[in-house]
Design a protein around this motif. Structure first.
Motif, mmCIF file in Angstrom:
data_model
loop_
_atom_site.group_PDB
_atom_site.id
_atom_site.type_symbol
_atom_site.label_atom_id
_atom_site.label_comp_id
_atom_site.label_asym_id
_atom_site.label_seq_id
_atom_site.Cartn_x
_atom_site.Cartn_y
_atom_site.Cartn_z
ATOM 1 N N UNK A 1 9.229 50.479 -0.829
ATOM 2 C CA UNK A 1 9.285 51.598 -1.779
ATOM 3 C C UNK A 1 9.088 52.960 -1.128
ATOM 4 N N UNK A 2 9.016 53.026 0.200
ATOM 5 C CA UNK A 2 9.006 54.321 0.874
ATOM 6 C C UNK A 2 10.270 55.090 0.506
ATOM 7 N N UNK A 3 10.112 56.380 0.198
ATOM 8 C CA UNK A 3 11.256 57.212 -0.168
ATOM 9 C C UNK A 3 12.119 57.498 1.053
ATOM 10 N N UNK B 1 25.999 56.601 2.486
ATOM 11 C CA UNK B 1 25.799 57.299 1.209
ATOM 12 C C UNK B 1 24.684 58.335 1.292
ATOM 13 N N UNK B 2 24.845 59.424 0.560
ATOM 14 C CA UNK B 2 23.822 60.465 0.498
ATOM 15 C C UNK B 2 23.089 60.395 -0.832
ATOM 16 N N UNK B 3 21.821 60.775 -0.804
ATOM 17 C CA UNK B 3 21.027 60.765 -2.031
ATOM 18 C C UNK B 3 19.592 60.358 -1.762
ATOM 19 N N UNK B 4 18.878 60.018 -2.828
ATOM 20 C CA UNK B 4 17.478 59.593 -2.756
ATOM 21 C C UNK B 4 17.396 58.096 -3.008
ATOM 22 N N UNK B 5 16.828 57.380 -2.058
ATOM 23 C CA UNK B 5 16.755 55.930 -2.139
ATOM 24 C C UNK B 5 15.337 55.476 -1.797
ATOM 25 N N UNK B 6 15.124 54.175 -1.756
ATOM 26 C CA UNK B 6 13.837 53.626 -1.331
ATOM 27 C C UNK B 6 14.072 52.440 -0.401
ATOM 28 N N UNK B 7 13.030 52.105 0.357
ATOM 29 C CA UNK B 7 13.066 50.895 1.181
ATOM 30 C C UNK B 7 12.864 49.695 0.252
ATOM 31 N N UNK B 8 13.868 48.813 0.204
ATOM 32 C CA UNK B 8 13.834 47.667 -0.707
ATOM 33 C C UNK B 8 13.287 46.412 -0.052
ATOM 34 N N UNK B 9 13.518 46.259 1.247
ATOM 35 C CA UNK B 9 13.004 45.082 1.940
ATOM 36 C C UNK B 9 12.841 45.364 3.425
ATOM 37 N N UNK B 10 12.094 44.509 4.080
ATOM 38 C CA UNK B 10 11.868 44.581 5.524
ATOM 39 C C UNK B 10 12.108 43.185 6.093
ATOM 40 N N UNK B 11 13.027 43.093 7.036
ATOM 41 C CA UNK B 11 13.391 41.775 7.568
ATOM 42 C C UNK B 11 13.393 41.817 9.093
ATOM 43 N N UNK B 12 12.729 40.850 9.690
ATOM 44 C CA UNK B 12 12.798 40.667 11.137
ATOM 45 C C UNK B 12 13.853 39.612 11.460
#
Length: 262
Positions: free
Chosen positions: A118-120, A35-46
């Motif tokens: 929440x990084x853009x 998908x194209x657009x503006x999003x954010x980082x919602x989670x970080x998983x190892x």
């Protein structure tokens, strides 16, 4: 900010207005899958498991690799689309995924700790430069060259890399300035860490972070920058890092480094 350009299958990572690094990535098999657009980082998983085929997290067979940066796309909250590693580096640079953005494992290992929740993230298909895309989305890009002069023990110095200014702070090229003071400087590409021995001091600093150690003691600094693969260190922290006298004269824009250690 992270920008993914599907037109070139490249990912760019910006920090503090600077394009820090670019990476080759893989995106969707068809144009509409990623998908194209503006999003954010919602989670970080190892070590996220690959649930579809019941492959455990961290398993070499896992097509997600061992790092997952989940994207908040259309209410999926980071569970469906992500920037992640892979188990087939030959796929990088191609259009092969079901929608996610694949990176080489070694490269997402570098990116993962740099990125905050929440990084853009901008995903696009564009002929524009990464800087132009960032500015189009309201992200302030770039550092200004500092037109002042640098003196060492009263002698004007010519640097290979320009001094820079950002957010009213002056930044100096770490290696050049430290070597002017007689330091031995080593760089680890794997850990993105500088180790400098200057006089009776050993300094260790991981680029882009807000801490350094001097003879094992941790000190807080303004975060360093990486400009065209050159580590830039803030002037305000030079004295405490090197132990040498640093004098800034704002009247005539001069910086004086004294070779006599405090």
């Amino acid at each position: 900010m992270i920008i993914v350009n599907k037109k070139t299958n490249q990912l760019a990572f910006f920090k503090d207005g600077v394009l820090v690094k670019t990476f080759s990535v893989a995106t969707g098999k068809t144009k509409d899958l990623t998908p194209e657009g503006s999003f954010t980082i919602a989670n970080k998983i190892k070590n996220r498991p690959y649930y579809k085929e019941k492959i455990p997290g961290g398993d070499p067979r896992n097509p997600l690799g061992d790092r997952w940066l989940g994207l908040d796309v259309n209410g999926t909250h980071g569970t469906t689309y992500a920037i992640h590693g892979n188990n087939n580096e030959k796929s990088i640079g191609k259009y092969v995924s079901a929608g996610c953005i694949r990176m080489k494992n070694e490269e997402i290992h570098w990116l993962y700790p740099q990125v905050k929740i929440d990084t853009a993230v901008i995903i696009t298909s564009s002929a524009l430069t990464f800087e132009a895309v960032a500015e189009k989305h309201g992200y302030l890009v770039g550092l200004d060259e500092f037109a002042g002069k640098l003196f060492l023990n009263g002698k004007l110095q010519t640097l290979e890399h320009s001094m820079l200014i950002a957010d009213s702070r002056i930044y100096l090229p770490l290696r050049e300035c430290f070597e002017l003071l007689g330091a031995r400087v080593e760089w680890s590409n794997r850990t993105q860490t500088v180790t400098a021995t200057i006089g009776n001091r050993t300094l260790i600093h991981q680029v882009l972070t807000k801490q350094a150690t001097v003879n094992g003691k941790t000190i807080d600094i303004t975060a360093s920058r990486l400009e065209h693969n050159t580590v830039m260190i803030p002037l305000r922290n030079m004295a405490e890092l090197t132990g040498y006298s640093v004098i800034w004269d704002g009247t005539d824009n001069t910086i004086a480094l004294n070779h006599s250690q405090k």
